[in-house]
Scaffold this motif. Structure first.
Motif, PDB file in Angstrom:
ATOM      1  N   PRO A   8       0.827  -1.206   0.000  1.00  0.00           N
ATOM      2  CA  PRO A   8       0.000   0.000   0.000  1.00  0.00           C
ATOM      3  C   PRO A   8       0.860   1.253   0.000  1.00  0.00           C
ATOM      4  N   SER A   9       0.251   2.333  -0.404  1.00  0.00           N
ATOM      5  CA  SER A   9       0.956   3.616  -0.347  1.00  0.00           C
ATOM      6  C   SER A   9       1.305   3.923   1.098  1.00  0.00           C
ATOM      7  N   LEU A  10       2.376   4.671   1.254  1.00  0.00           N
ATOM      8  CA  LEU A  10       2.791   5.018   2.607  1.00  0.00           C
ATOM      9  C   LEU A  10       1.726   5.861   3.298  1.00  0.00           C
ATOM     10  N   SER A  11       1.377   5.435   4.500  1.00  0.00           N
ATOM     11  CA  SER A  11       0.446   6.235   5.293  1.00  0.00           C
ATOM     12  C   SER A  11       1.174   7.451   5.850  1.00  0.00           C
ATOM     13  N   SER A  12       0.438   8.395   6.344  1.00  0.00           N
ATOM     14  CA  SER A  12       1.067   9.579   6.934  1.00  0.00           C
ATOM     15  C   SER A  12       1.899   9.180   8.149  1.00  0.00           C
ATOM     16  N   ALA A  13       1.430   8.150   8.908  1.00  0.00           N
ATOM     17  CA  ALA A  13       2.191   7.689  10.076  1.00  0.00           C
ATOM     18  C   ALA A  13       3.526   7.082   9.640  1.00  0.00           C
ATOM     19  N   GLN A  14       3.515   6.327   8.546  1.00  0.00           N
ATOM     20  CA  GLN A  14       4.751   5.736   8.053  1.00  0.00           C
ATOM     21  C   GLN A  14       5.713   6.798   7.541  1.00  0.00           C
ATOM     22  N   GLN A  15       5.179   7.798   6.866  1.00  0.00           N
ATOM     23  CA  GLN A  15       6.032   8.893   6.395  1.00  0.00           C
ATOM     24  C   GLN A  15       6.677   9.616   7.576  1.00  0.00           C
ATOM     25  N   ASP A  16       5.894   9.827   8.626  1.00  0.00           N
ATOM     26  CA  ASP A  16       6.446  10.463   9.828  1.00  0.00           C
ATOM     27  C   ASP A  16       7.519   9.574  10.464  1.00  0.00           C
ATOM     28  N   LEU A  17       7.286   8.257  10.431  1.00  0.00           N
ATOM     29  CA  LEU A  17       8.254   7.319  10.992  1.00  0.00           C
ATOM     30  C   LEU A  17       9.582   7.401  10.251  1.00  0.00           C
ATOM     31  N   LEU A  18       9.534   7.475   8.940  1.00  0.00           N
ATOM     32  CA  LEU A  18      10.755   7.584   8.149  1.00  0.00           C
ATOM     33  C   LEU A  18      11.471   8.899   8.439  1.00  0.00           C
ATOM     34  N   ARG A  19      10.723   9.978   8.508  1.00  0.00           N
ATOM     35  CA  ARG A  19      11.346  11.293   8.749  1.00  0.00           C
ATOM     36  C   ARG A  19      11.974  11.379  10.133  1.00  0.00           C
ATOM     37  N   ALA A  20      11.405  10.628  11.077  1.00  0.00           N
ATOM     38  CA  ALA A  20      11.900  10.696  12.459  1.00  0.00           C
ATOM     39  C   ALA A  20      13.077   9.760  12.710  1.00  0.00           C
ATOM     40  N   GLN A  21      13.392   8.885  11.765  1.00  0.00           N
ATOM     41  CA  GLN A  21      14.444   7.903  11.986  1.00  0.00           C
ATOM     42  C   GLN A  21      15.818   8.571  12.070  1.00  0.00           C
ATOM     43  N   ALA A  22      16.523   8.284  13.143  1.00  0.00           N
ATOM     44  CA  ALA A  22      17.882   8.799  13.308  1.00  0.00           C
ATOM     45  C   ALA A  22      18.871   7.799  12.698  1.00  0.00           C
ATOM     46  N   PHE A  23      19.972   8.326  12.177  1.00  0.00           N
ATOM     47  CA  PHE A  23      21.002   7.490  11.568  1.00  0.00           C
ATOM     48  C   PHE A  23      22.349   7.748  12.224  1.00  0.00           C
ATOM     49  N   ASP A  24      22.973   6.663  12.652  1.00  0.00           N
ATOM     50  CA  ASP A  24      24.375   6.706  13.041  1.00  0.00           C
ATOM     51  C   ASP A  24      24.937   5.309  12.764  1.00  0.00           C
ATOM     52  N   ASP A  25      26.104   5.002  13.276  1.00  0.00           N
ATOM     53  CA  ASP A  25      26.722   3.719  12.939  1.00  0.00           C
ATOM     54  C   ASP A  25      25.879   2.521  13.354  1.00  0.00           C
ATOM     55  N   ARG A  26      25.003   2.695  14.360  1.00  0.00           N
ATOM     56  CA  ARG A  26      24.235   1.564  14.879  1.00  0.00           C
ATOM     57  C   ARG A  26      22.726   1.779  14.798  1.00  0.00           C
TER      58      ARG A  26
END
Length: 426
Positions: A8-26
């Motif tokens: 399914p298309s990304l829901s607004s909650a999923q889009q928010d989840l992606l935007r909130a994801q932090a990235f570092d080595d782990r």
């Protein structure tokens, strides 16, 4: 025939989840930290490797596994690289990114880091490193890079990963025995797609006790992560934006002298809106043309010839020179087989064949071949004559050399048409 799962298309909650994801080595998984560990192990000097597939040294596998963020529980007496799916997956990423290359060093081979690719990698931030590795896995990796059988019809892993992810239950997850027996885990992705899903933070794995009979790595249970669901759906949509059916079309690639070079950033247009820190991509250095005199040692069993040719001459020129020195006629199709910089077999075909690259368009100085490396000249697909062609040295250019020249040799060439063969064909 497997059906493409309906995402399914990304829901607004999923889009928010992606935007909130932090990235570092782990985060969101340990893939960047574990990949950095592998780079550190190889180092600037490289490491000696064994076996015909150029994999990690067997003696180092236990140490490397212990240095993973989450070591794998393996109890085999004589484990191979494939016994550690996480290490196997990291090695696949090493070759698919172009960061790791196999080079001959005397009688042995060495796994080395490409300086240009390494410099590009070191200039990336954690988000950019994560997505460089993700694209290397989903778009550019091939089973042949880790010594698996060559499949001329194999495409990218993206669809296989989505099918594997789709087989995992959403709530309590799926029993490890069931998911490890899944077709697309066992026979695609060189058996390491499941462990890579965990390294990238797409799923959670509960390791089980090693098997009592074979001592192989076992998984107790696999669970989807919401981030994994959202990211794969977004990647699938971004892949569709490239044109064609996701996962079925070949990835658009760059090309240097007829040899493909992966382009990184293919999913960036579709994913970067969720990850604004993704601005730059891994870039691979272009091989420089070698203009000098190339000396090849061409062997057919114990019989050998040494041939000199300039870098501007073509593989077609070399093919005809080989036949002349072995006193073969040239009225047959042929090809040259060699591994490219990523460890994938490439066939450079005779001019009359449909698919390229073609020998009359491939200069010797453009070959992805280093001194000490070999390619195979396959002549006459019926009789299947196979010549081993080793690049012995490259010396300064010589303008006096107008065509490939015989420099030496030993042994009498076999008869191309043993007595009676031509009559039998008639």
């Amino acid at each position: 025939m497997f059906q493409v799962p309906s995402l399914p298309s990304l829901s607004s909650a999923q889009q928010d989840l992606l935007r909130a994801q932090a990235f570092d080595d782990r985060r969101p998984g340990t893939v960047v930290a574990d990949f950095e560990m592998l780079l550190e192990f190889i180092g600037l000097e490289g490491v000696a490797i064994g076996g015909r597939h150029g994999l990690l040294p067997l003696a180092a596998l236990g140490e490397l596994n212990a240095r993973l963020a989450e070591p794998m529980r393996v109890a085999m007496k004589r484990p191979t690289q494939k016994s550690y799916p996480a290490l196997h997956g990291l090695y696949l990423l090493l070759r698919a990114t172009g960061l790791g290359r196999v080079r001959p060093t005397g009688k042995a081979e060495c796994l080395v880091l490409d300086p240009g690719a390494l410099a590009s990698w070191q200039g990336l931030n954690p988000t950019e490193r994560y997505f460089a590795l993700l694209e290397a896995w989903l778009l550019h990796a091939r089973d042949a890079m880790v010594g698996e059988g060559e499949d001329p019809f194999q495409g990218e892993y993206l669809l296989d990963v989505i099918l594997l992810f789709d087989a995992i239950g959403e709530d309590r997850g799926t029993a490890g025995e069931a998911i490890q027996g899944h077709y697309h885990n066992r026979y695609r992705g060189a058996g390491c797609n499941l462990s890579l899903m965990a390294l990238f933070g797409l799923v959670e794995l509960e390791q089980g006790a090693p098997g009592t009979k074979k001592g192989e790595w076992r998984v107790q249970r696999v669970r989807r992560r919401p981030f994994g669901q959202a990211l794969l759906a977004a990647a699938f949509a971004a892949s569709a934006g490239r044109g064609g059916e996701p996962g079925e079309e070949e990835v658009p690639e760059g090309e240097v002298a007829g040899f493909p070079v992966p382009l990184f950033g293919m999913l960036q247009a579709g994913l970067a809106p969720y990850f604004p820190a993704w601005r730059n991509n891994l870039t691979l250095p272009v091989e420089e043309f070698r203009a000098g005199v190339h000396t090849f040692r061409v062997s057919l069993g114990p019989v050998w010839r040494r041939i000199g040719a300039t870098g501007a001459m073509t593989l077609d020129d070399l093919a005809h020179a080989i036949l002349r020195t072995f006193k073969f006629d040239s009225d047959h199709l042929y090809c040259f087989l060699l591994r490219d910089r990523f460890g994938v077999w490439v066939s450079v075909n005779a001019p009359d064949m449909e698919e390229g690259p073609r020998t009359d368009e491939t200069r010797l100085g453009d070959l992805p071949l280093h001194v000490g490396e070999a390619m195979t000249y396959v002549f006459d697909f019926g009789d299947d004559w196979r010549f081993t062609v080793v690049l012995e040295e490259v010396t300064a250019p010589d303008r006096r050399l107008r065509e490939p020249t015989l420099l030496g040799g030993a042994g009498d060439a076999p008869e191309q048409w043993p007595s009676g063969d031509e009559d039998d064909e008639e």
